[in-house]
Design a protein around this motif. Structure first.
Motif, PDB file in Angstrom:
ATOM      1  N   ALA A  92       0.826  -1.207   0.000  1.00 31.45           N
ATOM      2  CA  ALA A  92       0.000   0.000   0.000  1.00 31.45           C
ATOM      3  C   ALA A  92       0.861   1.258   0.000  1.00 31.45           C
ATOM      4  CB  ALA A  92      -0.933  -0.013   1.215  1.00 31.45           C
ATOM      5  N   VAL A  93       1.930   1.261   0.788  1.00 29.10           N
ATOM      6  CA  VAL A  93       2.815   2.426   0.849  1.00 29.10           C
ATOM      7  C   VAL A  93       3.528   2.634  -0.494  1.00 29.10           C
ATOM      8  CG1 VAL A  93       4.954   3.303   1.898  1.00 29.10           C
ATOM      9  CG2 VAL A  93       3.120   2.406   3.349  1.00 29.10           C
ATOM     10  N   GLU A  94       3.965   1.564  -1.113  1.00 24.97           N
ATOM     11  CA  GLU A  94       4.620   1.674  -2.427  1.00 24.97           C
ATOM     12  C   GLU A  94       3.646   2.214  -3.472  1.00 24.97           C
ATOM     13  OE1 GLU A  94       6.257  -2.160  -3.296  1.00 24.97           O
ATOM     14  OE2 GLU A  94       8.006  -1.867  -1.995  1.00 24.97           O
ATOM     15  N   GLU A  95       2.395   1.806  -3.390  1.00 25.86           N
ATOM     16  CA  GLU A  95       1.378   2.310  -4.319  1.00 25.86           C
ATOM     17  C   GLU A  95       1.175   3.812  -4.136  1.00 25.86           C
ATOM     18  OE1 GLU A  95      -3.418   1.886  -5.048  1.00 25.86           O
ATOM     19  OE2 GLU A  95      -2.379   0.206  -4.080  1.00 25.86           O
ATOM     20  N   ALA A  96       1.115   4.252  -2.870  1.00 23.02           N
ATOM     21  CA  ALA A  96       0.961   5.680  -2.589  1.00 23.02           C
ATOM     22  C   ALA A  96       2.180   6.462  -3.072  1.00 23.02           C
ATOM     23  CB  ALA A  96       0.751   5.899  -1.091  1.00 23.02           C
ATOM     24  N   TYR A  97       3.361   5.927  -2.836  1.00 18.70           N
ATOM     25  CA  TYR A  97       4.603   6.600  -3.246  1.00 18.70           C
ATOM     26  C   TYR A  97       4.652   6.751  -4.769  1.00 18.70           C
ATOM     27  CZ  TYR A  97       9.581   7.807  -3.337  1.00 18.70           C
ATOM     28  OH  TYR A  97      10.774   8.449  -3.536  1.00 18.70           O
ATOM     29  N   ALA A  98       4.243   5.686  -5.472  1.00 23.38           N
ATOM     30  CA  ALA A  98       4.231   5.725  -6.943  1.00 23.38           C
ATOM     31  C   ALA A  98       3.246   6.759  -7.477  1.00 23.38           C
ATOM     32  CB  ALA A  98       3.882   4.342  -7.501  1.00 23.38           C
TER      33      ALA A  98
ATOM     34  N   LEU B  74     -22.140  -1.457  -7.627  1.00 23.00           N
ATOM     35  CA  LEU B  74     -20.803  -0.859  -7.582  1.00 23.00           C
ATOM     36  C   LEU B  74     -20.380  -0.695  -6.125  1.00 23.00           C
ATOM     37  CD1 LEU B  74     -20.729   1.882 -10.378  1.00 23.00           C
ATOM     38  CD2 LEU B  74     -19.516  -0.309 -10.328  1.00 23.00           C
ATOM     39  N   GLY B  75     -19.418  -1.525  -5.717  1.00 21.69           N
ATOM     40  CA  GLY B  75     -18.948  -1.501  -4.341  1.00 21.69           C
ATOM     41  C   GLY B  75     -17.661  -0.699  -4.202  1.00 21.69           C
ATOM     42  N   VAL B  76     -17.529  -0.019  -3.074  1.00 22.18           N
ATOM     43  CA  VAL B  76     -16.346   0.790  -2.804  1.00 22.18           C
ATOM     44  C   VAL B  76     -15.181  -0.122  -2.457  1.00 22.18           C
ATOM     45  CG1 VAL B  76     -15.350   2.566  -1.306  1.00 22.18           C
ATOM     46  CG2 VAL B  76     -17.760   2.713  -1.997  1.00 22.18           C
ATOM     47  N   ALA B  77     -14.057   0.053  -3.165  1.00 19.51           N
ATOM     48  CA  ALA B  77     -12.822  -0.657  -2.848  1.00 19.51           C
ATOM     49  C   ALA B  77     -11.997   0.227  -1.911  1.00 19.51           C
ATOM     50  CB  ALA B  77     -12.057  -0.975  -4.131  1.00 19.51           C
ATOM     51  N   GLY B  78     -10.899  -0.292  -1.416  1.00 16.67           N
ATOM     52  CA  GLY B  78     -10.172   0.388  -0.341  1.00 16.67           C
ATOM     53  C   GLY B  78      -9.230   1.494  -0.749  1.00 16.67           C
ATOM     54  N   ARG B  79      -9.637   2.350  -1.684  1.00 17.91           N
ATOM     55  CA  ARG B  79      -8.828   3.499  -2.107  1.00 17.91           C
ATOM     56  C   ARG B  79      -9.732   4.718  -2.255  1.00 17.91           C
ATOM     57  NH1 ARG B  79      -5.977   0.032  -0.907  1.00 17.91           N
ATOM     58  NH2 ARG B  79      -4.108  -0.797  -1.902  1.00 17.91           N
ATOM     59  N   TYR B  80      -9.291   5.827  -1.651  1.00 16.58           N
ATOM     60  CA  TYR B  80     -10.061   7.068  -1.689  1.00 16.58           C
ATOM     61  C   TYR B  80      -9.102   8.244  -1.891  1.00 16.58           C
ATOM     62  CZ  TYR B  80     -13.142   4.131   1.313  1.00 16.58           C
ATOM     63  OH  TYR B  80     -13.886   3.121   1.860  1.00 16.58           O
ATOM     64  N   ILE B  81      -9.547   9.255  -2.615  1.00 18.84           N
ATOM     65  CA  ILE B  81      -8.928  10.576  -2.553  1.00 18.84           C
ATOM     66  C   ILE B  81     -10.041  11.520  -2.104  1.00 18.84           C
ATOM     67  CG2 ILE B  81      -7.889  12.480  -3.836  1.00 18.84           C
ATOM     68  CD1 ILE B  81      -6.536  10.412  -5.612  1.00 18.84           C
ATOM     69  N   LEU B  82      -9.803  12.202  -0.990  1.00 12.08           N
ATOM     70  CA  LEU B  82     -10.855  13.005  -0.372  1.00 12.08           C
ATOM     71  C   LEU B  82     -10.407  14.444  -0.166  1.00 12.08           C
ATOM     72  CD1 LEU B  82     -11.871  10.378   2.343  1.00 12.08           C
ATOM     73  CD2 LEU B  82     -13.119  10.898   0.235  1.00 12.08           C
TER      74      LEU B  82
ATOM     75  N   VAL C 168      -6.687   7.876   1.171  1.00 17.35           N
ATOM     76  CA  VAL C 168      -6.862   6.855   2.213  1.00 17.35           C
ATOM     77  C   VAL C 168      -6.660   5.503   1.539  1.00 17.35           C
ATOM     78  CG1 VAL C 168      -8.413   5.788   3.886  1.00 17.35           C
ATOM     79  CG2 VAL C 168      -8.507   8.260   3.521  1.00 17.35           C
ATOM     80  N   LEU C 169      -5.772   4.698   2.107  1.00 18.80           N
ATOM     81  CA  LEU C 169      -5.504   3.369   1.556  1.00 18.80           C
ATOM     82  C   LEU C 169      -5.701   2.322   2.642  1.00 18.80           C
ATOM     83  CD1 LEU C 169      -3.094   5.460   0.330  1.00 18.80           C
ATOM     84  CD2 LEU C 169      -2.733   3.460  -1.113  1.00 18.80           C
ATOM     85  N   LEU C 170      -6.512   1.315   2.354  1.00 23.74           N
ATOM     86  CA  LEU C 170      -6.731   0.211   3.272  1.00 23.74           C
ATOM     87  C   LEU C 170      -5.802  -0.934   2.873  1.00 23.74           C
ATOM     88  CD1 LEU C 170     -10.641   0.219   3.528  1.00 23.74           C
ATOM     89  CD2 LEU C 170      -8.955   1.691   4.667  1.00 23.74           C
ATOM     90  N   ALA C 171      -4.865  -1.261   3.769  1.00 18.45           N
ATOM     91  CA  ALA C 171      -3.851  -2.263   3.432  1.00 18.45           C
ATOM     92  C   ALA C 171      -4.453  -3.642   3.203  1.00 18.45           C
ATOM     93  CB  ALA C 171      -2.796  -2.318   4.534  1.00 18.45           C
ATOM     94  N   ASP C 172      -5.635  -3.914   3.800  1.00 17.17           N
ATOM     95  CA  ASP C 172      -6.315  -5.198   3.570  1.00 17.17           C
ATOM     96  C   ASP C 172      -6.619  -5.420   2.095  1.00 17.17           C
ATOM     97  OD1 ASP C 172      -6.335  -5.722   6.222  1.00 17.17           O
ATOM     98  OD2 ASP C 172      -8.495  -5.637   6.498  1.00 17.17           O
TER      99      ASP C 172
END
Length: 288
Positions: free
Chosen positions: A40-46, A201-209, A128-132
């Motif tokens: 999750a952190v690598e995804e945010a960094y990218a 349409l279900g919310v997955a664990g990634r948000y920009i707010l 917001v990133l949910l590591a799960d």
């Protein structure tokens, strides 16, 4: 203003993975050769995020240790001329990445966890990133969303099609189609029963707010499960701002479940440049 901060809610107890999570955080469970939180952190960094805000709880110290410098290990690897391993260790936290930790004293829900990061976020858009939810895409999923935010300057929520019988596991959105990947949300409901969901349409664990969501979360009574729900805060935000749902390109592994965790390990191992070929042959032998 670009998205430079991300909140990682990591205070959960991980009870579905007991006894493995009795003495270690579920976010530190490895998928192939990296813990979940690192993906999750690598995804945010990218995606250009440089300030990682971890909302932690008791017994989460291993997460802090993982992103800290390990002087003794680095010296030992350097003396042993294991430079490749040394670069792997140092890559966990690049020099321009900042890690900040804040405690969520009580497990009062995802909305409350996000609210714990308010002072650190300030008046800026944030992720917001949910590591799960381990998200894999040719282009990192959060990077896709940052690009959408740059165009629309509004909150963006990752969504995916879910089976009708699984709507009670997700926040479900409905609204007006903008294009084949984007929807202008008019309604969002937390975990509706099958047959009562406004869409699939279900919310997955990634948000920009946008920072306006903090006021909305703080104004919410406790929702489903007696918790302060992020979904309820976003539903309230809809009265003041546009919020878009984005059908991301890629695949999500639900690593909050044992089945999803095992699937992620198998599929990512098969795609691993070093382990993949041998592991594929092993699986072929198993299936004979």
């Amino acid at each position: 203003m670009p998205v430079q901060k991300a909140i990682f809610p990591v205070a959960g107890l991980g009870t579905r993975f007991l006894p493995a999570t009795k003495a270690q955080p579920k976010e530190m469970l490895p998928v192939v050769d990296k813990p979940l939180i690192q993906y999750a952190v690598e995804e945010a960094y990218a995606a250009g995020v440089r300030e990682m805000i971890f909302v932690t709880g008791r017994h989460k110290r291993p997460i802090e240790d993982h992103f800290d410098m390990t002087y003794e290990l680095e010296v030992a690897l350097e003396k042993a001329d294991k430079h490749e391993l040394l670069s792997v260790v140092r890559s966990v936290k690049p020099d321009d990445m900042e890690c900040i930790y804040v405690r969520q004293a009580q497990a009062l829900g995802l909305g409350h966890a996000v609210l714990c990061g308010q002072r650190l976020v300030g008046n800026q858009p944030f992720a917001v990133l949910l590591a799960d939810d381990l998200m894999v895409g040719e282009k990192p999923v959060l990077k896709q969303m940052v690009e959408q935010y740059s165009e629309w300057r509004a909150s963006i929520i990752a969504v995916q099609e879910v089976p009708a019988e699984h709507t009670s596991r997700y926040g479900i959105v409905a609204g007006t189609t903008v294009n084949d990947r984007l929807m202008d949300i008019s309604r969002i409901v937390e975990k509706p029963a099958a047959g009562e969901a406004p869409s699939l349409l279900g919310v997955a664990g990634r948000y920009i707010l946008t920072p306006g969501v903090f006021h909305e979360i703080a104004s919410q009574p406790r929702g489903v499960g007696g918790e302060i729900q992020l979904t309820d805060g976003i539903a309230s935000l809809l009265r003041r701002e546009k919020v878009f749902a984005y059908r991301y390109e890629g695949k999500r592994y639900d690593c909050g479940s044992k089945e999803g965790f095992l699937e992620a390990n198998v599929e990512l191992a098969l795609g691993h440049p070093e382990l993949g070929p041998g592991f594929r042959e092993f699986l072929k032998r198993l299936s004979l």
